[in-house]
Design an enzyme around this catalytic site. Structure first.
Site, PDB file in Angstrom:
ATOM      1  N   LYS A 130       0.889  -1.318   0.091  1.00 51.96           N
ATOM      2  CA  LYS A 130      -0.098  -0.058   0.006  1.00 51.96           C
ATOM      3  C   LYS A 130       0.749   1.297  -0.131  1.00 51.96           C
ATOM      4  CE  LYS A 130      -4.194   1.762   2.649  1.00 51.96           C
ATOM      5  NZ  LYS A 130      -5.003   1.488   3.838  1.00 51.96           N
ATOM      6  N   SER A 190      -9.745  -1.088   6.856  1.00 52.40           N
ATOM      7  CA  SER A 190      -9.286  -0.826   5.500  1.00 52.40           C
ATOM      8  C   SER A 190      -8.565  -2.189   4.886  1.00 52.40           C
ATOM      9  CB  SER A 190      -8.407   0.426   5.632  1.00 52.40           C
ATOM     10  OG  SER A 190      -8.946   1.492   5.818  1.00 52.40           O
ATOM     11  N   SER A 237      -9.625   1.448   2.800  1.00 54.83           N
ATOM     12  CA  SER A 237      -8.886   2.086   1.963  1.00 54.83           C
ATOM     13  C   SER A 237      -7.761   1.379   1.105  1.00 54.83           C
ATOM     14  CB  SER A 237      -8.211   3.390   2.703  1.00 54.83           C
ATOM     15  OG  SER A 237      -7.281   2.534   3.851  1.00 54.83           O
TER      16      SER A 237
END
Lengths: 97, 487, 473
Positions: free
Chosen positions: B80, B179, B155
């Site tokens: 990420k 997330s 996310s």
């Protein structure tokens, strides 16, 4: 339902000043509307009769042995800086107020 | 014939170690797959291309010299875009950090490299982790591999889409209020959020410090276990990291679930759920019963306030954590030629997107004088209540089960203008975050439209091995996880 | 002040004597070139986390114990949020609701003291340099470990404020918490001062004074402010709540910023840092390291050594000096003799030389040997001082120095007789004067012999031989 704080234009503007954000007039209306809806939805939490319980579950912070390590080389310190001079970061003049 | 990109991390590492395939070929296969598939998905912000191949060559070289290879040898891993890698760009999905390069590497990624993994590329995310759809990214949205008009969740939406689409077998994510788990559910893959403090946060760009956890998305329970064994452990650089007994790594999945007591908190299994989600999870519960598990009705009363509690804490911490982006030392600067104050205001107003600015404003509100006790203070107290709710529940059962998300993947643009509606997507994942507990999402079925549905497990602190065993048993008895999105 | 009671409270920041910063392993201490003592943590880079320094906590505990405060078993770091380009994270890590120490006191002398409200740990900010291009930011100082010592408004005169600082500095130096150098900024003081009518119990409006770089300057600035406020109040005016900067050269303060609207710092517990738990073992370890404090030592020197007050004060201003003194006494040197030598010879030479007293080349043992040579008559007061200076410069024993300088006492008549004759020949007028009964003229003749022997001649022997020679004529 208790009265929610007067989350008005002036308060949002004050929060924006504190947070160093500029809200142009056209954004302010949307922000105000969203902020009011969210705070209203969260308001019930404020009315709960809760007692403070301290930090029962937290473990103590781990401390580091006091040993100095080499610092970051100056070129890496400044590598991401928007503007530098003489090994320092340069910012527009600070106005004390 | 099975192609390399279809293999699990465990399978790939095994082949690389045995020499039946080179690390270079494995990484090449991922890069090819990204070239071919990702333009339509936008799971990756960018990839390391030649640098990843060079890392693969180093592993092949080590094997040629007879050196021992790590448990993740040659496995290409996406990470990420909020975990820093020395010399590489890291943007946290924000214009603010468009050109930022870190001088150091996040501990979790360093440990993966030490286990032989090859860092492939950074995956897309909501700006600073603030979103549940990956639509707030400054790099544009990511699409759901199962339905390209739908969001992948967020996310960590880029990581979820990348794993689901076979761009890489494992991708690192971060989970503050769901997330990792929510996009895993929406993309039909496994997602693990470890116990708070189990995996070092050093090098994870902070959203909300007391909630942030580095987690992982993958296509098998074994792969999650391999990842956890490689990354878990105390880190002197993270004062909140915790020394816990090492995980058993590839925990043998239980053949059945006899003797396992599974709590079903009614607050997480009914109210506000999509009909198809509810029905699918009911079927999963029946399967668990068939496997011998004992299902126990239980209650987490404070879950009623979990969403406001979570958002008030996360926003308050975020307002403070994001104060460092002032245009002085790094980050995009605007307003040169004015005063320093005006420069900082211009840089922040231009560098942060709308959702980030809204959360900073509300977080500032929750902490400000006159309001702090009613908002931030109440949230701190409500969090303690929720922790005790979990403690009581775990006195009567081994694990808790619920859906991961109240809804399946939703269409792009359908919620982005309604922050409150977006926040409610996290209703089922924020409780474990607030209590710092480990939780896992796994595929448990599909909607009529073919969108994946996730089942969420929550265990007591440091109960990751238990999570992996039970998820493994459910996966062994079903085939939801082996379905792949349309090519 | 006429008709008013002056109320003063001090807030003192002290930099802790650690090897590394409070939350990063970058070196603390001297600063060097801009931004050369900076870790990623001090820059507030994305992804960094604070790593709290055990030694900083221990020194804070030691300071708390030295000042008689109540060390808190559980305290918390908190964030103080504000934007300023010298503050890299946009917040300072400090302690707010739950500091490491509550209470304590600083002695003011003559049995009086000033209560302390609290002591807390916090990190320092960087430094700004205002230049042509704009403002320049140097973060070397960012993250340096500090304690803030917050005094109660117990002080009633500017002289009390100076006494507070001198005593505080002495105690913290004794405890090796900090070098407390106000000129170099390792000790910094802000003062709050207000006036209230005599007999009133309501404090007046406070003014905060900044930029006070020595205890004397604190006193001068407060005296100025006391006069300024009294004049305003006497004229029926109102005191503005403000921060004023002291300009020592001009001898006046000027307003820096108005404090009419208090800033909203949005303090909250730092979510990166779990509670700071200090167990009894850690506290007791610091108590053991604390040793004797200046007040206790002065009492002991008065009673155990019977020294005059002037000597007691001179020997206790610095912990190391007292230790050197006691080591000398331990070797057998008389206390008053040791004190005299320390004040007239050891301290001036040590100050010229610099460095720690423990590394001073004349050790207490060597002083003892030197004084023995003096007592045995090998050296005179004059030659003993020369030997001492030689020992400082060449770091050897007294015996070696005496040998190297060729300085043993000359008392045999065979050597001295020609010198005595020479003196009588060189100074016939003095010789005549002595014979005429002017006893004091003998000193000139003695001096001549002493000069001829570079002070090595035994004064008694010279006296005897001179008198004999004069009588024989």
């Amino acid at each position: 339902m208790t009265a929610e704080p007067d989350l008005d234009r002036a308060l949002v503007q004050h929060l924006a000043d504190l947070a160093r954000l500029h809200l142009p007039a056209e954004r302010l209306a949307t922000v105000l509307q969203n902020a009011r809806r969210i705070v209203a939805a969260f308001g019930a939490l404020g009315d709960l009769p809760l007692e403070s319980g301290g930090d029962p579950d937290l473990q103590p912070v781990r401390l580091r042995t006091d040993t100095a390590e080499p610092p970051l080389p100056l070129d890496q310190v400044l590598a991401n800086a928007p503007r530098t001079a003489g090994g320092m970061f340069v910012v527009p003049r600070v106005v004390d107020g | 014939m099975t192609e390399l990109w279809q293999l699990s991390a465990a399978g790939l590492a095994d082949q690389v170690r045995r020499g039946s395939v080179s690390a270079r070929d494995v990484v090449r296969a991922s890069l090819d797959r990204i070239e071919r598939v990702d333009p339509a998905l936008h799971a990756f912000v960018d990839h390391r291309g030649e640098r990843a191949l060079a890392d693969a060559d180093a592993i092949d070289g080590a094997r040629a010299r007879g050196e021992p290879l790590g448990p993740l040898a040659g496995v290409p891993i996406g990470w990420k875009d909020n975990l820093v890698v020395a010399g590489e760009r890291t943007s946290a999905g924000s214009r603010m950090l468009a050109d930022y390069r870190s001088p150091f590497t996040a501990t979790a990624l360093q440990r993966l490299q030490a286990a032989g993994a090859v860092l492939l590329g950074r995956t897309n995310m909501d700006e600073f982790g603030m979103g549940s759809s990956t639509e707030t990214s400054a790099h544009g949205p990511t699409r759901n591999p199962w339905h390209r008009d739908c969001v992948p969740g967020g996310s960590s939406g880029g990581s979820a889409a990348a794993v689901a689409a076979g761009l890489c077998p494992l991708a690192v994510g971060s989970d503050t209020g769901g997330s990792v788990r929510q996009p895993a559910a929406l993309c039909g893959v496994f997602g693990l959020k470890p116990t708070y403090g189990r995996v070092s946060r050093y090098g994870l760009i902070a959203y909300a410090s007391s909630l942030d956890c580095v987690g992982v998305l993958g296509r098998s329970v074994d792969d999650l276990a391999l990842w956890l064994a490689a990354t878990a452990g105390v880190d002197p650089a993270d004062p909140t990291s915790v020394a816990a007994a090492p995980t058993t790594g590839a925990a043998a999945p239980a053949a059945d679930l006899r003797g396992v007591r599974i709590g079903v908190p009614w607050q997480l299994n009914g109210p506000g759920l999509d009909d198809e989600v509810l029905a699918t999870v009911q079927t999963a519960l029946a399967t668990l019963r068939e496997l011998g598990a004992e299902l126990v009705e239980c209650s987490l009363p404070s879950v009623a306030h979990a969403v406001p509690t979570y958002y008030l804490l996360a926003m308050a911490e975020a307002a403070s954590n994001l104060a460092r982006y002032d245009g002085v030392r790094y980050g995009a600067r605007r307003g040169e030629g004015t005063s320093c104050d005006a420069m900082t205001t211009a840089s922040r107003s231009r560098g942060f997107g709308d959702e980030v600015q809204l959360r900073i404003l509300l977080g500032t509100f929750a902490l400000s004088v006159g309001y702090q006790d009613r908002y931030y203070g109440q949230a701190i107290r409500a969090r303690e209540l929720l922790r005790s709710d979990f403690a009581r529940a775990f006195a009567a059962c081994d694990l808790l089960v619920s859906p991961t998300s109240p809804v399946p993947a939703f269409p792009l643009g359908s919620r982005i203008d309604d922050p409150l509606a977006m926040y409610l997507c996290d209703a089922l994942t924020v409780p474990a975050s607030l209590a710092g507990l480990p939780a896992l999402s796994q595929p448990c079925g599909y909607t009529a439209a073919g969108l994946p549905i996730g089942l969420q497990w929550t265990a007591p602190a440091f109960g990751e091995d238990r999570l992996l065993q039970v998820a493994g048993a459910f996966a062994a008895a079903t085939d939801h996880h082996s379905r792949r999105p349309p090519a | 002040m006429n008709g008013f009671t002056t109320v003063i409270g001090l807030e003192v920041h002290v930099q802790l004597a650690t090897q590394s910063k409070l939350f990063s392993p970058a070196p603390s201490g001297a600063l060097g070139d801009p931004n050369t003592r900076v870790h990623a943590i001090d820059l507030g880079l994305p992804g960094v986390l604070p790593r709290p320094n055990a030694a900083a906590v221990e020194l804070a505990v030691r300071a708390a114990l030295a000042l008689g405060g109540d060390v808190q078993r559980v305290s918390r770091f908190a964030r103080k949020n504000y934007f300023y380009p010298d503050l890299p994270k946009g917040y300072q890590i400090s302690q707010f609701e739950s500091p490491v120490c509550l209470g304590g006191a600083v002695p003011l002398g003559a049995g009086r003291s000033c209560r302390l409200q609290r002591i807390h740990i916090e990190e320092d900010a960087g430094k700004l340099v205002h230049g042509e291009l704009g403002t320049l930011v140097d973060l070397n100082r960012a993250g340096m470990p500090l304690i803030e010592i917050v005094g109660e408004p117990d002080l009633r005169a500017p002289a009390d404020a100076q006494a507070f600082l001198l005593h505080l500095r002495e105690i913290l130096r004794y405890a090796a918490v900090s070098d407390c150098d106000m000129e170099l900024g390792s000790m910094r003081c802000d003062a709050n001062i207000s006036l209230m009518p005599i007999g009133s119990d309501r404090y007046g409006t406070k003014v905060e004074l900044k930029n006070l770089n020595s205890p004397k300057m604190v006193q001068r600035a407060l005296e100025y402010e006391e006069r300024r406020q009294a004049a305003i109040l006497a004229a029926g005016g109102r005191i503005a709540a403000e921060t004023r900067g002291w300009n020592d050269e001009a001898g006046e303060s000027r307003p820096q910023r108005s404090k009419e609207s208090a800033p909203d710092y949005r303090y909250f517990p730092d979510p990166d840092l779990p509670p700071l738990v200090i167990d009894d073992a850690r506290i007791e370890a610091q108590r053991a390291r604390l040793g004797e404090l200046p007040q206790q030592r002065r009492d002991r020197y008065r009673s155990a050594f019977g020294l005059p007050e002037h000597d007691v004060v001179a020997l206790t201003q610095d912990r190391a000096v007292g230790e050197w003194f006691e080591a000398a006494v331990q070797t057998g040197v008389d206390a008053k003799t040791a004190s005299n030598w320390i004040q007239s010879d050891v301290l001036p030479a040590w100050r010229d030389r610099g460095g720690p007293l423990a590394e001073f080349p004349v050790t207490p043992q060597r002083l003892h040997e030197l004084l023995q040579l003096l007592a045995q008559g090998t050296l005179t007061q004059v030659t003993a001082r020369r030997v001492f200076r030689h020992m400082v410069a060449h770091a050897g024993s007294a015996a070696t120095a005496v040998q190297q300088l060729g300085l043993s006492r000359i008392d045999d008549a065979d050597t001295l007789a020609p010198l005595v004759a020479g003196a009588l020949a060189a100074l016939p007028e003095a010789a005549a004067a002595v014979r005429a009964g002017k006893e004091r003229a003998l000193d000139a003749l003695k001096g001549h012999v002493m000069r001829a022997t570079k002070g090595r001649a035994d004064p008694d022997a010279v006296d005897r031989l001179l008198r004999a020679a004069l009588a024989a004529d």
